[in-house]
Enzyme design. Structure first.
Site, mmCIF file in Angstrom:
data_model
loop_
_atom_site.group_PDB
_atom_site.id
_atom_site.type_symbol
_atom_site.label_atom_id
_atom_site.label_comp_id
_atom_site.label_asym_id
_atom_site.label_seq_id
_atom_site.Cartn_x
_atom_site.Cartn_y
_atom_site.Cartn_z
ATOM 1 N N GLY A 1 9.251 -13.108 -5.317
ATOM 2 C CA GLY A 1 7.968 -12.861 -5.150
ATOM 3 C C GLY A 1 7.052 -13.402 -5.961
ATOM 4 O O GLY A 1 7.400 -13.916 -6.828
ATOM 5 N N ARG B 1 5.737 -14.932 -10.897
ATOM 6 C CA ARG B 1 6.815 -14.965 -10.119
ATOM 7 C C ARG B 1 7.730 -13.463 -10.858
ATOM 8 O O ARG B 1 7.683 -12.847 -12.085
ATOM 9 C CB ARG B 1 7.129 -15.538 -10.540
ATOM 10 N N VAL B 2 8.527 -13.458 -9.794
ATOM 11 C CA VAL B 2 9.477 -12.063 -10.361
ATOM 12 C C VAL B 2 10.443 -13.078 -9.623
ATOM 13 O O VAL B 2 10.729 -14.020 -8.367
ATOM 14 C CB VAL B 2 10.038 -11.431 -9.393
ATOM 15 N N LYS C 1 10.436 -10.278 -14.255
ATOM 16 C CA LYS C 1 8.935 -10.300 -13.565
ATOM 17 C C LYS C 1 8.139 -11.508 -15.226
ATOM 18 O O LYS C 1 8.525 -10.836 -15.362
ATOM 19 C CB LYS C 1 8.386 -9.173 -13.406
ATOM 20 N N ASP D 1 -1.461 4.204 -8.051
ATOM 21 C CA ASP D 1 -1.454 2.902 -7.374
ATOM 22 C C ASP D 1 -0.621 3.153 -5.605
ATOM 23 O O ASP D 1 0.164 2.040 -6.039
ATOM 24 C CB ASP D 1 -1.759 2.146 -7.982
ATOM 25 N N LYS E 1 1.142 2.840 -2.738
ATOM 26 C CA LYS E 1 0.690 2.269 -1.755
ATOM 27 C C LYS E 1 1.737 1.218 -1.140
ATOM 28 O O LYS E 1 2.792 0.688 -2.320
ATOM 29 C CB LYS E 1 -0.806 0.624 -1.771
ATOM 30 N N ASN F 1 3.436 -1.845 -3.120
ATOM 31 C CA ASN F 1 4.346 -1.266 -4.494
ATOM 32 C C ASN F 1 5.335 -0.675 -4.685
ATOM 33 O O ASN F 1 6.207 0.338 -5.628
ATOM 34 C CB ASN F 1 3.464 -0.306 -5.521
ATOM 35 N N ASP G 1 5.565 -1.384 -10.082
ATOM 36 C CA ASP G 1 4.874 -1.952 -10.926
ATOM 37 C C ASP G 1 3.852 -0.213 -11.001
ATOM 38 O O ASP G 1 3.039 -0.049 -10.074
ATOM 39 C CB ASP G 1 3.925 -2.277 -9.128
ATOM 40 N N THR H 1 -7.088 -2.943 -2.927
ATOM 41 C CA THR H 1 -7.866 -1.805 -1.666
ATOM 42 C C THR H 1 -7.784 -0.439 -2.638
ATOM 43 O O THR H 1 -7.931 0.130 -3.318
ATOM 44 C CB THR H 1 -6.068 -2.098 -0.272
HETATM 45 O O1 AK4 Z 1 8.763 -7.230 -5.582
HETATM 46 C C1 AK4 Z 1 8.320 -9.185 -5.646
HETATM 47 O O2 AK4 Z 1 7.737 -9.343 -5.860
HETATM 48 C C2 AK4 Z 1 9.993 -8.612 -5.211
HETATM 49 N N1 AK4 Z 1 11.552 -8.324 -5.541
HETATM 50 N N2 AK4 Z 1 12.190 -7.825 -4.160
HETATM 51 C C3 AK4 Z 1 13.179 -7.761 -5.133
HETATM 52 C C4 AK4 Z 1 12.676 -7.309 -5.913
HETATM 53 N N3 AK4 Z 1 13.192 -6.231 -7.256
HETATM 54 C C5 AK4 Z 1 12.346 -5.448 -8.459
HETATM 55 N N4 AK4 Z 1 11.493 -6.136 -8.501
HETATM 56 C C6 AK4 Z 1 10.002 -7.555 -7.833
HETATM 57 N N5 AK4 Z 1 9.430 -7.714 -7.940
HETATM 58 C C7 AK4 Z 1 8.716 -6.905 -8.849
HETATM 59 C C8 AK4 Z 1 8.007 -4.967 -8.681
HETATM 60 C C9 AK4 Z 1 7.380 -5.019 -9.872
HETATM 61 C C10 AK4 Z 1 7.955 -3.783 -11.096
HETATM 62 N N6 AK4 Z 1 7.374 -3.564 -11.588
HETATM 63 C C11 AK4 Z 1 6.187 -4.386 -11.732
HETATM 64 N N7 AK4 Z 1 5.196 -4.198 -13.015
HETATM 65 C C12 AK4 Z 1 3.697 -5.371 -12.732
HETATM 66 O O3 AK4 Z 1 3.832 -6.424 -12.427
HETATM 67 N N8 AK4 Z 1 3.278 -4.628 -13.832
HETATM 68 C C13 AK4 Z 1 1.852 -5.220 -14.230
HETATM 69 C C14 AK4 Z 1 1.542 -6.486 -14.071
HETATM 70 C C15 AK4 Z 1 0.155 -7.492 -14.298
HETATM 71 C C16 AK4 Z 1 -0.652 -6.581 -14.559
HETATM 72 C C17 AK4 Z 1 -0.175 -5.163 -14.985
HETATM 73 CL CL1 AK4 Z 1 -1.126 -4.163 -15.807
HETATM 74 C C18 AK4 Z 1 1.318 -4.988 -14.707
HETATM 75 S S1 AK4 Z 1 5.590 -5.012 -10.978
HETATM 76 C C19 AK4 Z 1 11.344 -7.116 -6.455
#
Ligand code: AK4
Length: 274
Positions: A21, A27-28, A44, A138, A140, A143, A156, A174
């Site tokens: 994603g 990106r992840v 990520k 957060d 929603k 997440n 997240d 949002t």
């Molecule tokens: O969701 C997708 O894109 C697709 N996907 N599909 C399967 C899958 N399995 C696991 N994880 C995925 N995605 C990552 C989810 C996250 C978890 N924790 C995060 N933390 C974060 O973004 N922190 C963050 C970033 C920027 C600023 C700040 Cl303050 C904090 S993102 C998956």
């Protein structure tokens, strides 16, 4: 407890698979460790320049510190992290069925049974989180992820804090999930997650959040502050009862999460045997 040798992780530790994603900050990717046994993870990538530009580097550090200590079946594991000169990499549990909001937007809305099962799992995860004095803040659909067996995983923690917190609305996501106390910039506590759980329940069954006004942000604020809640006739009385008990203006009036787990609408749809 056993202390694991702190393995030095780097990009070279992984075979990189398909992109999963595209998040806001990077990106992840689905990746596999080169070690044996091989583990599948979600990696990520966060660009340091983007985190600095959006003034969220402190939040990212806080998220990593918070999420690394969480162990719960409905909370996405953060196994660790590493960085190179340009990027930070989060080593995350891979959620086999991907993003929940994609399923929601595909089907429009979920059945009451599917919604109740998700809310049951959410309440369980939030009880655990709040027990550690962590507020997610957060909650929603964007997440939430789904494990390989369709089980819900809260991901997240970019906005989570240790309770109580006071947040300036720097990164405006949002507003639909914000409770009145945050809309009014007051101090808030874990009860903000109770409100968000009510909004989530509504959105799962109806396909849109209760106070949404796609035309005007100000009107969304107003509708939240007035708790201007309307239900379509298709919603069962028990579901309306639970949502109304969570979407209370006064945080102290909101239904405690332990009572959510005992609510008839939740108990009715809980899989037999647990
Ligand atoms: O969701 C997708 O894109 C697709 N996907 N599909 C399967 C899958 N399995 C696991 N994880 C995925 N995605 C990552 C989810 C996250 C978890 N924790 C995060 N933390 C974060 O973004 N922190 C963050 C970033 C920027 C600023 C700040 Cl303050 C904090 S993102 C998956």
């Amino acid at each position: 407890s056993r202390t694991y040798p702190t393995q030095e992780w780097s990009l070279h530790s992984f075979d990189i698979g398909r992109p999963l994603g595209k998040g806001k900050f990077g990106r992840v990717y689905m990746v596999r460790t080169k070690t044996t046994p091989k583990y599948i993870l979600a990696l990520k990538t966060l660009y340091k320049s983007e985190l600095v530009a959006n003034k969220v580097e402190k939040q990212t550090r806080r998220e990593i510190e918070i999420q690394q200590n969480l162990r719960h079946p409905h909370i996405l594991r953060l196994y660790g992290f590493f960085h190179d000169e340009k990027r930070i990499f989060l080593m995350l549990e891979f959620a086999g069925k991907g993003e929940l909001y994609k399923q929601l937007s595909k089907v429009g809305s979920f059945s009451e049974k599917r919604s109740a099962r998700y809310i049951d799992q959410m309440a369980d995860a939030l009880i655990y989180l709040h027990g550690k004095h962590v507020i997610h803040r957060d909650i929603k659909p964007e997440n939430l992820l789904l494990g390989i067996n369709g089980e819900l995983k809260i991901g997240d923690f970019g906005w989570s804090v240790h309770a109580p917190g006071l947040r300036r609305m720097t990164l405006c996501g949002t507003l639909d999930y914000l409770p009145p106390e945050m809309v009014e910039g007051k101090e808030h506590n874990e009860k903000v997650d109770y409100w968000a759980l009510g909004v989530l329940t509504y959105e799962f069954m109806i396909g849109a959040p209760p106070f949404e006004d796609r035309g005007s942000v100000n009107n969304t604020y107003r509708r939240i502050a007035r708790v201007d809640l309307k239900f379509p006739s298709t919603i069962s009385a028990e579901a309306k009862d639970l949502i109304s008990k969570l979407l209370q203006y006064d945080p102290r009036q909101r239904l405690p999460l332990t009572d959510v787990l005992r609510h008839p609408w939740i108990v009715k749809y809980r899989p037999k045997g647990n």
